[in-house]
Design a protein around this motif. Structure first.
Motif, PDB file in Angstrom:
ATOM      1  N   LEU A 146       0.841  -1.206   0.000  1.00 43.04           N
ATOM      2  CA  LEU A 146       0.000   0.000   0.000  1.00 43.04           C
ATOM      3  C   LEU A 146       0.869   1.246   0.000  1.00 43.04           C
ATOM      4  CD1 LEU A 146      -3.167   0.760   2.013  1.00 43.04           C
ATOM      5  CD2 LEU A 146      -1.192   2.246   2.342  1.00 43.04           C
ATOM      6  N   ALA A 147       1.919   1.248   0.816  1.00 45.35           N
ATOM      7  CA  ALA A 147       2.764   2.435   0.947  1.00 45.35           C
ATOM      8  C   ALA A 147       3.476   2.769  -0.360  1.00 45.35           C
ATOM      9  CB  ALA A 147       3.777   2.217   2.065  1.00 45.35           C
ATOM     10  N   THR A 148       4.134   1.784  -0.946  1.00 43.39           N
ATOM     11  CA  THR A 148       4.842   2.058  -2.191  1.00 43.39           C
ATOM     12  C   THR A 148       3.869   2.342  -3.327  1.00 43.39           C
ATOM     13  OG1 THR A 148       4.996  -0.321  -2.633  1.00 43.39           O
ATOM     14  CG2 THR A 148       6.864   0.712  -1.532  1.00 43.39           C
ATOM     15  N   GLY A 149       2.691   1.718  -3.280  1.00 44.90           N
ATOM     16  CA  GLY A 149       1.677   2.004  -4.299  1.00 44.90           C
ATOM     17  C   GLY A 149       1.215   3.440  -4.263  1.00 44.90           C
ATOM     18  N   LEU A 150       1.073   3.999  -3.045  1.00 45.48           N
ATOM     19  CA  LEU A 150       0.655   5.392  -2.910  1.00 45.48           C
ATOM     20  C   LEU A 150       1.645   6.339  -3.570  1.00 45.48           C
ATOM     21  CD1 LEU A 150      -0.629   5.608   0.790  1.00 45.48           C
ATOM     22  CD2 LEU A 150      -1.960   6.109  -1.274  1.00 45.48           C
ATOM     23  N   ALA A 151       2.938   6.083  -3.359  1.00 42.77           N
ATOM     24  CA  ALA A 151       3.959   6.974  -3.908  1.00 42.77           C
ATOM     25  C   ALA A 151       4.121   6.788  -5.404  1.00 42.77           C
ATOM     26  CB  ALA A 151       5.288   6.727  -3.198  1.00 42.77           C
ATOM     27  N   ILE A 152       4.301   5.541  -5.827  1.00 37.33           N
ATOM     28  CA  ILE A 152       4.594   5.273  -7.235  1.00 37.33           C
ATOM     29  C   ILE A 152       3.369   5.539  -8.107  1.00 37.33           C
ATOM     30  CG2 ILE A 152       5.335   3.455  -8.842  1.00 37.33           C
ATOM     31  CD1 ILE A 152       7.128   2.397  -6.657  1.00 37.33           C
ATOM     32  N   MET A 153       2.169   5.538  -7.491  1.00 35.23           N
ATOM     33  CA  MET A 153       0.972   5.975  -8.195  1.00 35.23           C
ATOM     34  C   MET A 153       1.162   7.401  -8.714  1.00 35.23           C
ATOM     35  SD  MET A 153      -2.905   6.353  -6.662  1.00 35.23           S
ATOM     36  CE  MET A 153      -2.391   7.562  -5.444  1.00 35.23           C
ATOM     37  N   MET A 307      -2.097   4.688 -13.504  1.00 33.33           N
ATOM     38  CA  MET A 307      -1.969   5.264 -12.166  1.00 33.33           C
ATOM     39  C   MET A 307      -2.730   4.426 -11.135  1.00 33.33           C
ATOM     40  SD  MET A 307      -3.002   9.084 -10.852  1.00 33.33           S
ATOM     41  CE  MET A 307      -4.764   8.806 -11.131  1.00 33.33           C
ATOM     42  N   GLY A 308      -3.987   4.103 -11.427  1.00 32.87           N
ATOM     43  CA  GLY A 308      -4.793   3.345 -10.480  1.00 32.87           C
ATOM     44  C   GLY A 308      -4.252   1.951 -10.221  1.00 32.87           C
ATOM     45  N   GLY A 309      -3.712   1.314 -11.274  1.00 38.32           N
ATOM     46  CA  GLY A 309      -3.161  -0.027 -11.106  1.00 38.32           C
ATOM     47  C   GLY A 309      -2.001  -0.057 -10.145  1.00 38.32           C
ATOM     48  N   ARG A 310      -1.243   1.031 -10.090  1.00 40.17           N
ATOM     49  CA  ARG A 310      -0.097   1.092  -9.190  1.00 40.17           C
ATOM     50  C   ARG A 310      -0.533   1.017  -7.730  1.00 40.17           C
ATOM     51  NH1 ARG A 310       4.598   3.912 -12.068  1.00 40.17           N
ATOM     52  NH2 ARG A 310       3.957   3.777 -14.238  1.00 40.17           N
ATOM     53  N   PHE A 311      -1.667   1.600  -7.418  1.00 39.01           N
ATOM     54  CA  PHE A 311      -2.149   1.565  -6.039  1.00 39.01           C
ATOM     55  C   PHE A 311      -2.987   0.318  -5.747  1.00 39.01           C
ATOM     56  CE2 PHE A 311      -5.589   2.617  -3.004  1.00 39.01           C
ATOM     57  CZ  PHE A 311      -4.813   2.758  -1.870  1.00 39.01           C
ATOM     58  N   VAL A 312      -3.935   0.017  -6.626  1.00 33.86           N
ATOM     59  CA  VAL A 312      -4.874  -1.081  -6.370  1.00 33.86           C
ATOM     60  C   VAL A 312      -4.159  -2.426  -6.325  1.00 33.86           C
ATOM     61  CG1 VAL A 312      -6.852  -2.346  -7.293  1.00 33.86           C
ATOM     62  CG2 VAL A 312      -6.852   0.154  -7.315  1.00 33.86           C
ATOM     63  N   TRP A 313      -3.359  -2.727  -7.359  1.00 34.52           N
ATOM     64  CA  TRP A 313      -2.720  -4.041  -7.416  1.00 34.52           C
ATOM     65  C   TRP A 313      -1.614  -4.176  -6.377  1.00 34.52           C
ATOM     66  CZ3 TRP A 313      -5.947  -7.004  -9.395  1.00 34.52           C
ATOM     67  CH2 TRP A 313      -6.635  -6.723 -10.583  1.00 34.52           C
ATOM     68  N   SER A 314      -0.886  -3.089  -6.117  1.00 31.36           N
ATOM     69  CA  SER A 314       0.160  -3.150  -5.100  1.00 31.36           C
ATOM     70  C   SER A 314      -0.448  -3.377  -3.715  1.00 31.36           C
ATOM     71  CB  SER A 314       0.977  -1.859  -5.119  1.00 31.36           C
ATOM     72  OG  SER A 314       2.054  -1.932  -4.214  1.00 31.36           O
ATOM     73  N   SER A 315      -1.560  -2.713  -3.433  1.00 31.25           N
ATOM     74  CA  SER A 315      -2.247  -2.934  -2.160  1.00 31.25           C
ATOM     75  C   SER A 315      -2.782  -4.355  -2.065  1.00 31.25           C
ATOM     76  CB  SER A 315      -3.390  -1.926  -1.997  1.00 31.25           C
ATOM     77  OG  SER A 315      -2.911  -0.600  -2.001  1.00 31.25           O
ATOM     78  N   THR A 316      -3.273  -4.879  -3.181  1.00 31.20           N
ATOM     79  CA  THR A 316      -3.769  -6.252  -3.211  1.00 31.20           C
ATOM     80  C   THR A 316      -2.667  -7.245  -2.869  1.00 31.20           C
ATOM     81  OG1 THR A 316      -5.412  -5.667  -4.894  1.00 31.20           O
ATOM     82  CG2 THR A 316      -4.884  -8.003  -4.667  1.00 31.20           C
ATOM     83  N   SER A 317      -1.431  -6.928  -3.264  1.00 27.88           N
ATOM     84  CA  SER A 317      -0.316  -7.833  -2.989  1.00 27.88           C
ATOM     85  C   SER A 317      -0.066  -7.998  -1.497  1.00 27.88           C
ATOM     86  CB  SER A 317       0.960  -7.336  -3.686  1.00 27.88           C
ATOM     87  OG  SER A 317       1.522  -6.225  -3.009  1.00 27.88           O
ATOM     88  N   ASP A 318      -0.470  -7.002  -0.668  1.00 27.43           N
ATOM     89  CA  ASP A 318      -0.330  -7.148   0.775  1.00 27.43           C
ATOM     90  C   ASP A 318      -1.203  -8.279   1.299  1.00 27.43           C
ATOM     91  OD1 ASP A 318       1.528  -5.121   1.145  1.00 27.43           O
ATOM     92  OD2 ASP A 318       0.013  -3.579   1.467  1.00 27.43           O
ATOM     93  N   MET A 319      -2.303  -8.565   0.594  1.00 28.59           N
ATOM     94  CA  MET A 319      -3.246  -9.589   1.038  1.00 28.59           C
ATOM     95  C   MET A 319      -2.949 -10.955   0.435  1.00 28.59           C
ATOM     96  SD  MET A 319      -6.825  -7.402   0.976  1.00 28.59           S
ATOM     97  CE  MET A 319      -6.563  -6.686  -0.646  1.00 28.59           C
ATOM     98  N   ILE A 320      -2.559 -10.990  -0.835  1.00 34.05           N
ATOM     99  CA  ILE A 320      -2.391 -12.289  -1.495  1.00 34.05           C
ATOM    100  C   ILE A 320      -0.931 -12.681  -1.695  1.00 34.05           C
ATOM    101  CG2 ILE A 320      -4.596 -11.972  -2.668  1.00 34.05           C
ATOM    102  CD1 ILE A 320      -3.054 -11.521  -5.260  1.00 34.05           C
ATOM    103  N   GLY A 321       0.004 -11.729  -1.458  1.00 36.28           N
ATOM    104  CA  GLY A 321       1.420 -12.016  -1.635  1.00 36.28           C
ATOM    105  C   GLY A 321       1.963 -11.485  -2.945  1.00 36.28           C
TER     106      GLY A 321
END
Length: 467
Positions: A146-153, A307-321
């Motif tokens: 989530l953190a890196t997704g926020l920035a790189i978004m 832009m949205g994929g950078r946040f949504v998918w990166s945040s999703t990785s916190d849950m599924i790996g």
């Protein structure tokens, strides 16, 4: 005054909110994301210098190559000196790139534009891109994706801000320039000079907001409710630390380099030809025509999904790996590329849907990579390791356009192609994704022989908390 940039002066006091760090990172990434908006004034530069498209396009290529090289070369320096000094240096190089470029435009010296925006600006890009990464991961050990997704978004969204802003500034400095023109509009050399000066000064001021507000956590800081000793151990997440020098000796590093290279190359396959591609796909008899204006809207939509994929998918990785989410990016991406190649011409809506999801995976791949590296190598020098992996971006920035344009040049001139003309290039991108898919499946935990001693890995940088 410069001593205020030292790492020891950036340690956060007790009670400092970690949620102030993402806005500081966004201030950097939104500014350097302007590199994706160079097409706005490309025609104006061609007219001003009386140069070819290739000669002007080299500016972007130099910037992207320097991004990867400077990120790799300066990675350990960034880790050693901290984010504030690194972000300040990034701002100086980025602003200087615009100002030197402005001198090149004013004097008609194209090589100064190469040195300015390309070389100096590219160094600012690389240092600015990696400078907030390890800091964000240290502040968010519980949610690094989530953190890196926020920035790189912000990097993906930088062009969404810079494109309309640049058009309006050009119209302000050149009354004959129409910011609403769909094609062929060119601004005067004077307008370009003032555009570069305005952007250079403006971006420097905005980036100083990030410099002033960024902090590193104290060595013993933990987010509320997070206990690394009680956190569930995951197979692909290490509690150890690996240095940048050792990381490049591991198979895992080079497998992730291949993964990023393949993901970026395939994404560029869409982005590089987005506007002409959608028009050419529906040029065949009986198909619904797509106007230039609609194609421009499609490019904007792709930027939004990038832009949205950078946040949504990166945040999703916190849950599924991280590894499973790259299986999604690369595996589903192969299916989508196949559908685009075979059935993309059926309807514009289907084409847009497939392309947008592919580009969201492209953005997600960028944003998830720092967290993937953190999982495998720990937080000790993850920023430096990330910088070295980004050389895959430089390589893909050259390989992607060469592959796509090579196939298209063999099929005909732009504006005369049909969906069938794009099919070989799209199917080749499917093969590229397949290589990345296999590389991701081969990733395993880093062997213990590459781990740093516990005292080194935890020495003030929280090296042993990455669970």
């Amino acid at each position: 005054m410069l001593s205020a940039l030292d790492r020891r002066h950036t340690v956060a006091p007790p009670g400092y909110s970690r949620w102030l760090i993402p806005p500081a990172a966004l201030a950097i990434h939104l500014c350097i994301g302007q590199v994706y908006a160079t097409s706005v004034y490309k025609n104006s530069l061609i007219a001003h210098f009386d140069a070819s498209q290739t000669a002007i396009g080299v500016i972007f290529s130099i910037a992207i190559v320097m991004l990867g090289l400077s990120a790799a070369a300066a990675g350990t320096w960034v880790e050693r000196n901290g984010p504030r000094k690194a972000m300040f240096v990034s701002a100086c190089f980025w602003a200087a790139g615009f100002l030197v470029g402005a001198v090149g435009i004013a004097t008609g010296q194209l090589w100064l534009l190469y040195v300015g925006y390309g070389l100096l600006g590219g160094i600012g890009l690389g240092i600015g891109y990696i400078s907030p990464v390890s800091t964000l991961i240290k502040w968010f050990p519980d949610r690094p994706g989530l953190a890196t997704g926020l920035a790189i978004m912000g990097f993906g969204g930088g062009a969404m801000v810079a494109s309309p802003l640049s058009r309006q500034l050009l119209s302000l400095y050149d009354s004959g320039y129409d910011p609403g023109a769909t094609a062929g509009a060119t601004a005067s050399g004077t307008a370009l000079v003032w555009l570069f000066v305005t952007l250079g000064v403006g971006y420097f001021v905005i980036m100083m907001f990030g410099v002033a507000n960024v902090r590193v956590p104290a060595a013993d800081w933990r987010p509320a409710g997070f206990d690394p000793e009680r956190a569930k151990v995951k197979l692909m997440v290490t509690t150890a630390s690996v240095s940048a020098a050792n990381a490049v000796r591991t198979r895992q590093f080079w497998l992730l380099w291949v993964v990023l290279f393949c993901n970026v190359t395939a994404g560029i396959g869409i982005l590089e030809q987005a506007s002409p591609m959608i028009q050419d796909f529906f040029r065949e008899e009986g198909a619904s025509a797509v106007s230039v204006a609609a194609a421009g809207g499609f490019v904007g939509l792709l930027s939004l999904f990038n832009m949205g994929g950078r946040f949504v998918w990166s945040s999703t990785s916190d849950m599924i790996g991280r590894k499973p989410v790259y299986v999604l990016y690369l595996g589903v991406g192969m299916v989508l590329y196949l559908l685009l190649a075979l059935f993309g011409q059926v309807a514009p809506a289907l084409f847009v849907l497939l392309a947008c999801v592919i580009v969201s995976f492209y953005g997600g791949g960028f944003a998830t990579m720092p967290a993937y590296l953190r999982d495998l190598f720990g937080t000790y020098q993850v920023g430096a390791i990330h910088g070295r992996v980004l050389t895959a971006w430089s390589a893909a920035g050259v390989a992607g356009p060469l592959i796509v344009n090579g196939f298209l040049d063999a099929k005909g001139a732009p504006g005369t192609l049909t969906a069938a003309g794009y099919r070989p290039a799209l199917l080749t991108m499917l093969g590229v994704l397949a290589v990345g898919f296999v590389a991701n499946l081969l990733v395993r935990p880093v062997p213990e022989r590459f781990h740093e001693p516990a005292a080194v890995g935890s020495g003030g940088v929280q090296g042993g908390i990455a669970r």
